[in-house]
Design a protein around this motif. Structure first.
Motif, PDB file in Angstrom:
ATOM      1  N   PRO A 143      -9.292  -1.230   3.725  1.00 47.38           N
ATOM      2  CA  PRO A 143      -9.985  -0.212   2.923  1.00 47.38           C
ATOM      3  C   PRO A 143      -9.111   0.333   1.796  1.00 47.38           C
ATOM      4  O   PRO A 143      -9.589   0.573   0.679  1.00 47.38           O
ATOM      5  CB  PRO A 143     -10.324   0.873   3.952  1.00 47.38           C
ATOM      6  CG  PRO A 143     -10.446   0.122   5.245  1.00 47.38           C
ATOM      7  CD  PRO A 143      -9.412  -0.960   5.176  1.00 47.38           C
ATOM      8  N   LYS A 144      -7.818   0.518   2.064  1.00 47.63           N
ATOM      9  CA  LYS A 144      -6.919   1.033   1.039  1.00 47.63           C
ATOM     10  C   LYS A 144      -6.753   0.029  -0.099  1.00 47.63           C
ATOM     11  O   LYS A 144      -6.749   0.398  -1.282  1.00 47.63           O
ATOM     12  CB  LYS A 144      -5.562   1.354   1.659  1.00 47.63           C
ATOM     13  CG  LYS A 144      -4.731   2.328   0.839  1.00 47.63           C
ATOM     14  CD  LYS A 144      -3.546   2.846   1.634  1.00 47.63           C
ATOM     15  CE  LYS A 144      -2.862   3.976   0.886  1.00 47.63           C
ATOM     16  NZ  LYS A 144      -1.719   4.540   1.679  1.00 47.63           N
ATOM     17  N   THR A 187     -10.624  -1.776  -6.601  1.00 49.44           N
ATOM     18  CA  THR A 187     -11.836  -1.325  -7.294  1.00 49.44           C
ATOM     19  C   THR A 187     -11.482  -0.400  -8.454  1.00 49.44           C
ATOM     20  O   THR A 187     -12.020  -0.517  -9.562  1.00 49.44           O
ATOM     21  CB  THR A 187     -12.780  -0.596  -6.312  1.00 49.44           C
ATOM     22  OG1 THR A 187     -13.146  -1.489  -5.264  1.00 49.44           O
ATOM     23  CG2 THR A 187     -14.032  -0.100  -7.025  1.00 49.44           C
ATOM     24  N   ASN A 188     -10.551   0.510  -8.189  1.00 49.72           N
ATOM     25  CA  ASN A 188     -10.127   1.447  -9.232  1.00 49.72           C
ATOM     26  C   ASN A 188      -9.381   0.722 -10.359  1.00 49.72           C
ATOM     27  O   ASN A 188      -9.585   1.011 -11.542  1.00 49.72           O
ATOM     28  CB  ASN A 188      -9.236   2.525  -8.614  1.00 49.72           C
ATOM     29  CG  ASN A 188      -8.840   3.593  -9.628  1.00 49.72           C
ATOM     30  OD1 ASN A 188      -9.683   4.324 -10.130  1.00 49.72           O
ATOM     31  ND2 ASN A 188      -7.541   3.667  -9.917  1.00 49.72           N
ATOM     32  N   SER A 191       0.815  -1.221   0.000  1.00 48.49           N
ATOM     33  CA  SER A 191       0.000   0.000   0.000  1.00 48.49           C
ATOM     34  C   SER A 191       0.845   1.266   0.000  1.00 48.49           C
ATOM     35  O   SER A 191       0.346   2.347  -0.338  1.00 48.49           O
ATOM     36  CB  SER A 191      -0.944   0.007   1.205  1.00 48.49           C
ATOM     37  OG  SER A 191      -0.205  -0.046   2.419  1.00 48.49           O
ATOM     38  N   GLN A 232      -8.932  -2.311  -0.887  1.00 48.41           N
ATOM     39  CA  GLN A 232     -10.228  -2.404  -1.564  1.00 48.41           C
ATOM     40  C   GLN A 232     -10.416  -1.256  -2.553  1.00 48.41           C
ATOM     41  O   GLN A 232     -10.839  -1.466  -3.693  1.00 48.41           O
ATOM     42  CB  GLN A 232     -11.357  -2.378  -0.518  1.00 48.41           C
ATOM     43  CG  GLN A 232     -12.759  -2.380  -1.089  1.00 48.41           C
ATOM     44  CD  GLN A 232     -13.278  -3.770  -1.368  1.00 48.41           C
ATOM     45  OE1 GLN A 232     -13.016  -4.686  -0.615  1.00 48.41           O
ATOM     46  NE2 GLN A 232     -14.016  -3.925  -2.454  1.00 48.41           N
ATOM     47  N   THR A 233     -10.085  -0.062  -2.118  1.00 51.03           N
ATOM     48  CA  THR A 233     -10.230   1.105  -3.000  1.00 51.03           C
ATOM     49  C   THR A 233      -9.321   0.989  -4.221  1.00 51.03           C
ATOM     50  O   THR A 233      -9.737   1.242  -5.358  1.00 51.03           O
ATOM     51  CB  THR A 233      -9.896   2.394  -2.221  1.00 51.03           C
ATOM     52  OG1 THR A 233     -10.802   2.525  -1.113  1.00 51.03           O
ATOM     53  CG2 THR A 233     -10.003   3.611  -3.127  1.00 51.03           C
ATOM     54  N   TRP A 234      -8.077   0.604  -3.974  1.00 51.05           N
ATOM     55  CA  TRP A 234      -7.135   0.485  -5.090  1.00 51.05           C
ATOM     56  C   TRP A 234      -7.591  -0.580  -6.077  1.00 51.05           C
ATOM     57  O   TRP A 234      -7.578  -0.364  -7.289  1.00 51.05           O
ATOM     58  CB  TRP A 234      -5.739   0.135  -4.565  1.00 51.05           C
ATOM     59  CG  TRP A 234      -4.786  -0.181  -5.684  1.00 51.05           C
ATOM     60  CD1 TRP A 234      -4.097   0.716  -6.445  1.00 51.05           C
ATOM     61  CD2 TRP A 234      -4.484  -1.469  -6.203  1.00 51.05           C
ATOM     62  NE1 TRP A 234      -3.367   0.067  -7.413  1.00 51.05           N
ATOM     63  CE2 TRP A 234      -3.586  -1.277  -7.285  1.00 51.05           C
ATOM     64  CE3 TRP A 234      -4.867  -2.763  -5.862  1.00 51.05           C
ATOM     65  CZ2 TRP A 234      -3.065  -2.345  -8.022  1.00 51.05           C
ATOM     66  CZ3 TRP A 234      -4.366  -3.823  -6.587  1.00 51.05           C
ATOM     67  CH2 TRP A 234      -3.473  -3.615  -7.663  1.00 51.05           C
TER      68      TRP A 234
END
Length: 605
Positions: free
Chosen positions: A102-103, A109-110, A75, A105-107
């Motif tokens: 969360p970090k 998803t993007n 991350s 997951q966000t990465w």
């Protein structure tokens, strides 16, 4: 007892474990029928591992199908990973954890929203993960080595998708699972999966090779066996040189390096079948070359010469009456042993642009000089009688013939037409340009011509003065990539879901056009000289091969053989000319034939 480091299947999962994994891996999303991957020559793959090191069994198996970049997700290095992802056109993400931060997951998803992405779960997917907009989604459930290996093989079409979910995941209900068609590429498995006795195969080949290395027939070798479209044996033995006692003292010295299954060997005359033959198969199939046409129709230097009426077929079957060999390089050496500066210089220039060793450059018109010398040479007394005399020259002349028809450099044509689409990215000329020396097996300590240890520069002198870009010798490769091309031959022009040439053209090249005159040679291919269904007069070949089989050897100690009767590909790569070509133990031990015999015996066990 000589210790032989090797890579292969010694510690691989059992057949039971592999079969179980193959049955349970589930493909639940496959947008655009991305899986199995097609058009490998267009793919640049980044593999990203989350929750595990990128040095894992999954990436190790994908590497067998295609070279790729790999990273371990961190991350704190997201920007760096994103930059690498932007250079590639397919991201394969392997997840080894149920819940992401969360970090993460966000990465992810993007990434899935902006890149063509394949997601592979080696853990039970957590809530919401199955809804990511990836192009393909595979569920492996666990991170066992068998699961990782088979997931990679499913992605590339080594196996077909057949698993069904044993539980519901988001919108994917229990019992759901997509299927794919029949396998299109190699399956990597254990010998028992192809009806062979793995214990016998490993024990016997290990013993034979150990003994040969102990006799210094060669410093090291790689053996590969594929049966029924399955690679069942692939091991590396020994070292690059005989300096193995210095390995611990100098761990970074490429000359002390243990042999590896991905090491590149100088193929020598196997180049004729790895570079020359595919070109002729393609161009004859497309009608651009006629085997019964005079070779001079395609090669202008022969016009008006004593070779004007020799046909393409006669040359490719070695019955055209050409000299067996000519040491053109000897004319470049003065009587006092120095090099003739009319041919070779120690500094590059416009007139001497081509590097033939780390310190030597040859003049730019040397190819024309060689071709003219061949055209002006005397024919053998047997010319016109179809007497077999093996000659390098038909394949020395092949690149200009091909280039005149395809209008691109010979190597570029081979790469674009065959090697890259096959996923054989490490078949190449002049690997010194692109590969670290630690991955290239050295050949001879040349004390006569180039005055250096040859490593990454072709051993054959004629190919060398042509810049290494010849069809008689010059190619380097690892066994795994070679197997893809030779499997293409076994499957008569089809591999990876793509047809490269017609079945009829392979059958033609595998025939013996001059057998009525006592010549048992295929077109380009070597064939077994048989009497009463037994091989005669061939020290490198087992007497267990079938009449339908074909292959070739290389002067450096290489060999491959394809046997359609047994659905078999056998590859043996070594560097027996190290440190000198005067070593003949590869012949006196008959190691290549004895290993080949063990392969046939393992089928019968």
């Amino acid at each position: 007892m000589l210790l032989l480091p090797f890579l292969g299947w010694a510690n691989s999962p059992s057949l039971e474990q592999l079969n179980k994994a193959e049955q349970q891996i589930t493909l639940v999303r496959n947008n655009g029928k991305l899986i199995p991957l097609q058009n490998l020559d267009t793919l640049r793959i980044l593999s990203i591992s989350i929750g595990a090191s990128s040095d894992n069994a999954f990436n190790g198996m994908m590497r067998r199908y295609l070279t790729l970049e790999k990273v371990t997700f961190n991350s704190t290095k997201i920007d760096s990973i994103n930059r690498i992802a932007a250079k590639n056109n397919l991201c394969v993400v392997s997840l080894y954890k149920t819940q992401l931060t969360p970090k993460e997951q966000t990465w992810l998803t993007n990434l899935a929203a902006h890149h063509k992405t394949v997601l592979c779960y080696f853990a039970t997917p957590g809530k919401g993960l199955s809804n990511l907009s990836s192009s393909a989604l595979l569920i492996g459930n666990d991170d066992q080595e068998a699961t990782q290996q088979m997931t990679a093989q499913l992605i590339f079409g080594g196996i077909q998708a057949q698993g069904k979910l044993t539980y519901s995941i988001g919108k994917f209900h229990k019992g759901f699972g997509l299927s794919t068609g029949k396998p299109i590429r190699f399956k990597y498995t254990v010998p028992e999966d192809a009806g062979m006795n793995g214990a016998y195969l490993n024990r016997t080949i290990d013993s034979l090779v150990t003994d040969a290395i102990g006799q210094q027939a060669f410093p090291g070798c790689v053996v590969l066996v594929a049966k029924d479209g399955k690679v069942v044996f692939n091991k590396a033995y020994g070292y690059h040189t005989y300096f193995n006692s210095e390995t611990k003292r100098y761990p970074n010295d490429p000359l002390n390096r243990p042999e590896d299954i991905y090491d590149l060997f100088d193929l020598a005359s196997m180049t004729k079948i790895t570079g020359g033959a595919p070109a002729y198969l393609d161009l004859v199939d497309k009608g651009k070359i006629n085997l019964d046409e005079k070779f001079s129709h395609y090669f202008a230097p022969f016009l008006g010469s004593n070779k004007e009426n020799i046909t393409v077929k006669e040359l490719l079957c070695h019955v055209g009456g050409l000299q067996a060999y000519e040491g053109f390089h000897r004319k470049m050496i003065n009587r006092d042993g120095t090099l003739n500066t009319a041919f070779i210089r120690s500094n590059a220039s416009d007139s001497f642009p081509t590097r033939i060793s780390p310190t030597l450059f040859i003049r730019k018109d040397i190819a024309d000089w060689v071709y003219s010398a061949i055209a002006q040479s005397q024919l053998l007394k047997s010319a016109g009688k179809h007497k077999y005399v093996y000659s390098d020259w038909p394949f020395v002349m092949t690149p200009p013939v091909v280039e005149a028809l395809v209008h691109v450099p010979f190597e570029t044509y081979l790469q674009n037409t065959f090697y890259l689409p096959l996923g054989a990215t490490e078949i190449m000329y002049n690997p010194w340009k692109n590969m670290p020396l630690s991955r290239i097996v050295p050949t001879e300590q040349d004390t006569y011509f180039r005055q250096t240890l040859l490593q990454g520069f072709v051993h054959d002198e004629t190919s060398a003065i042509l810049g290494g870009h010849s069809a008689n010798a010059g190619l380097f490769a690892n066994a795994n990539d070679l197997a893809k091309l030779y499997q293409l031959y076994l499957q008569k022009g089809e591999y990876g879901g793509k047809r490269y040439f017609s079945e009829a053209i392979l059958d033609l090249f595998n025939s013996t056009p001059y057998s009525a005159e006592g010549v048992y040679r295929g077109i380009c291919f070597d064939k077994p000289d048989m009497k009463d269904n037994k091989v005669v007069g061939n020290s490198y070949l087992s007497d267990k091969v079938s009449p339908q089989s074909f292959g070739h050897t290389g002067y450096t100690g290489t060999m491959f053989w394809v046997d359609p009767a047994h659905n078999l590909v056998y590859i043996f790569l070594s560097n027996h000319v190290y440190p000198t070509r005067d070593n003949n133990r590869i012949f006196t031990t008959r190691i290549r034939a004895r290993v080949q015999a063990a392969v046939y015996d393992a089928i019968k066990q």
